[in-house]
Design a protein around this motif. Sequence first.
Motif, PDB file in Angstrom:
ATOM      1  N   THR A   1      23.311   3.988 -39.192  1.00 52.23           N
ATOM      2  CA  THR A   1      23.183   3.716 -37.760  1.00 52.23           C
ATOM      3  C   THR A   1      24.513   4.044 -37.103  1.00 52.23           C
ATOM      4  OG1 THR A   1      23.682   1.380 -38.238  1.00 52.23           O
ATOM      5  CG2 THR A   1      21.377   1.964 -37.888  1.00 52.23           C
ATOM      6  N   ARG A   2      24.427   4.615 -35.877  1.00 52.68           N
ATOM      7  CA  ARG A   2      25.631   4.997 -35.124  1.00 52.68           C
ATOM      8  C   ARG A   2      25.521   4.440 -33.710  1.00 52.68           C
ATOM      9  NH1 ARG A   2      24.276   9.616 -38.080  1.00 52.68           N
ATOM     10  NH2 ARG A   2      23.284  10.624 -36.277  1.00 52.68           N
TER      11      ARG A   2
ATOM     12  N   ALA B   1      26.332  -1.000 -34.501  1.00 51.50           N
ATOM     13  CA  ALA B   1      25.585  -0.344 -35.571  1.00 51.50           C
ATOM     14  C   ALA B   1      25.162  -1.363 -36.629  1.00 51.50           C
ATOM     15  CB  ALA B   1      26.440   0.745 -36.208  1.00 51.50           C
TER      16      ALA B   1
ATOM     17  N   GLU C   1      21.998  -3.233 -35.462  1.00 50.20           N
ATOM     18  CA  GLU C   1      20.804  -2.395 -35.561  1.00 50.20           C
ATOM     19  C   GLU C   1      20.357  -2.236 -37.013  1.00 50.20           C
ATOM     20  OE1 GLU C   1      17.633  -0.099 -33.993  1.00 50.20           O
ATOM     21  OE2 GLU C   1      19.001  -1.591 -33.147  1.00 50.20           O
ATOM     22  N   MET C   2      21.325  -2.039 -37.903  1.00 53.30           N
ATOM     23  CA  MET C   2      20.952  -1.919 -39.314  1.00 53.30           C
ATOM     24  C   MET C   2      20.378  -3.224 -39.832  1.00 53.30           C
ATOM     25  SD  MET C   2      20.820   0.335 -41.788  1.00 53.30           S
ATOM     26  CE  MET C   2      22.121   1.584 -41.641  1.00 53.30           C
TER      27      MET C   2
ATOM     28  N   HIS D   1      16.878  -3.544 -39.031  1.00 51.22           N
ATOM     29  CA  HIS D   1      16.021  -2.689 -39.852  1.00 51.22           C
ATOM     30  C   HIS D   1      15.864  -3.217 -41.283  1.00 51.22           C
ATOM     31  CE1 HIS D   1      16.170   0.370 -36.662  1.00 51.22           C
ATOM     32  NE2 HIS D   1      15.117   0.875 -37.272  1.00 51.22           N
TER      33      HIS D   1
ATOM     34  N   ASP E   1      16.609   8.569 -32.407  1.00 51.80           N
ATOM     35  CA  ASP E   1      17.819   8.848 -31.629  1.00 51.80           C
ATOM     36  C   ASP E   1      17.585   8.652 -30.139  1.00 51.80           C
ATOM     37  OD1 ASP E   1      16.196  10.974 -31.010  1.00 51.80           O
ATOM     38  OD2 ASP E   1      17.587  12.537 -31.701  1.00 51.80           O
TER      39      ASP E   1
ATOM     40  N   VAL F   1      21.681   3.225 -29.991  1.00 50.59           N
ATOM     41  CA  VAL F   1      22.109   3.278 -31.385  1.00 50.59           C
ATOM     42  C   VAL F   1      21.163   4.212 -32.143  1.00 50.59           C
ATOM     43  CG1 VAL F   1      22.597   1.987 -33.493  1.00 50.59           C
ATOM     44  CG2 VAL F   1      22.990   0.913 -31.259  1.00 50.59           C
TER      45      VAL F   1
ATOM     46  N   MET G   1      19.446   5.786 -35.414  1.00 46.24           N
ATOM     47  CA  MET G   1      19.102   5.482 -36.806  1.00 46.24           C
ATOM     48  C   MET G   1      18.759   6.790 -37.512  1.00 46.24           C
ATOM     49  SD  MET G   1      18.306   3.919 -39.623  1.00 46.24           S
ATOM     50  CE  MET G   1      18.211   2.147 -39.418  1.00 46.24           C
TER      51      MET G   1
END
Length: 379
Positions: A194-195, A211, A214-215, A218, A277, A281, A283
């Motif tokens: 994740t960015r 990031a 968000e990770m 997930h 995208d 963020v 993924m």
Amino acid sequence: MTNPLDLPFDTEEMLEGLRPWIETESPTFDAAAVNRMMDLVQHEMATLGARVERIPGRMGLGDSLRATMPHPRAGEGGILLLGHMDTVHPVGTLEKLPFRREGDICTGPGLMDMKGGNYVYLDALRKLLAAGIDTSLPVTVLFTPDEEIGTPSTRALIEAEAKRHQFILVPEPARPDGGAVIGRYAIARFNLQTRGRPSHAGWALADGRSAIAEMARHVAIIEGMTTEDCTFSVGVFHAGQWVNCVSSVCDAEVLSMAKTQELLDAGVEKMLALNDDSGDVVMEVRRGVTRPVWEPDQPGTMAMLDLANEIAGEIGFHMTGQSAGGGSDGNFTGFLGLPTLDSIGVRGKGLHTLTEHIEVDSLVERARLAAGLFTRLGT
């Protein structure tokens, strides 16, 4: 002629021989450590009179060893003994998990998975040579450095070597009931990233996009996709360097296991569908190395199991055979349709943990099984 099952296998001698193997720690990602282990084994196999080839490592990983054992028809395709010398335990694990015998239990990093099995099968070859007993077919030994991370650098080597042989023996640790593996589920690995957007976590938290957050969101989604027949596990998670910075990059790795190729293909689709995208963020999901399904009940493998069970009966135990999860290099040879008998190594518990141990009485038991297989396969 001496019955191979009656060769003078000695528990104490085997434990003494195993000690330096276990005390030479060899985690996959430490190529120098793995190569120290290969040095040790190369010397032992050369002492047996084997013609040993050192195959340089690649991808930053350790070397492989291929040994052609003495035989009147040495070099011809016959029996392949296939094992790995890497472990999941980092250097220094011996401080917490020393090589130590306590009654019928012996502990040590990598002892169960799978240095114990590798050693036992080499000891069977050692005793056969000392007794002047030829194996039924020429034997080649292939030891590799990267099984614990999915065999990214040596799969092609394994497959090419296996195709030259009639039978494949993989002395991975035995199943809980002592039985063998005659098929394996499919395994897929995934690399996730994740960015987001960095910011000062105290001064301007709202300006950042985490990031890590968000990770983490997930992780629940991915592990929530698990069913009895197709599992998903997040096993690696790396992110952050400064607690006062909103992390802009987070990396993770996922392992998926499926009982059939169709289920694995569906699981791969689910994972790749997480690519996104569209928001603040990004993924990104990339597929990593895969172990294909090794379908059970192949005639050649079942004939090997029947022979193993016949030998086991003479030793005093029953050898069952089942499909199993948890990949091995047997996935590759079994997938190719080559007769493969897997998980015929030592019995024990706790592999990949700080309680890893073997049952000491399985050393002689499995050495006798190995001697029987080496002298009866193909007859």
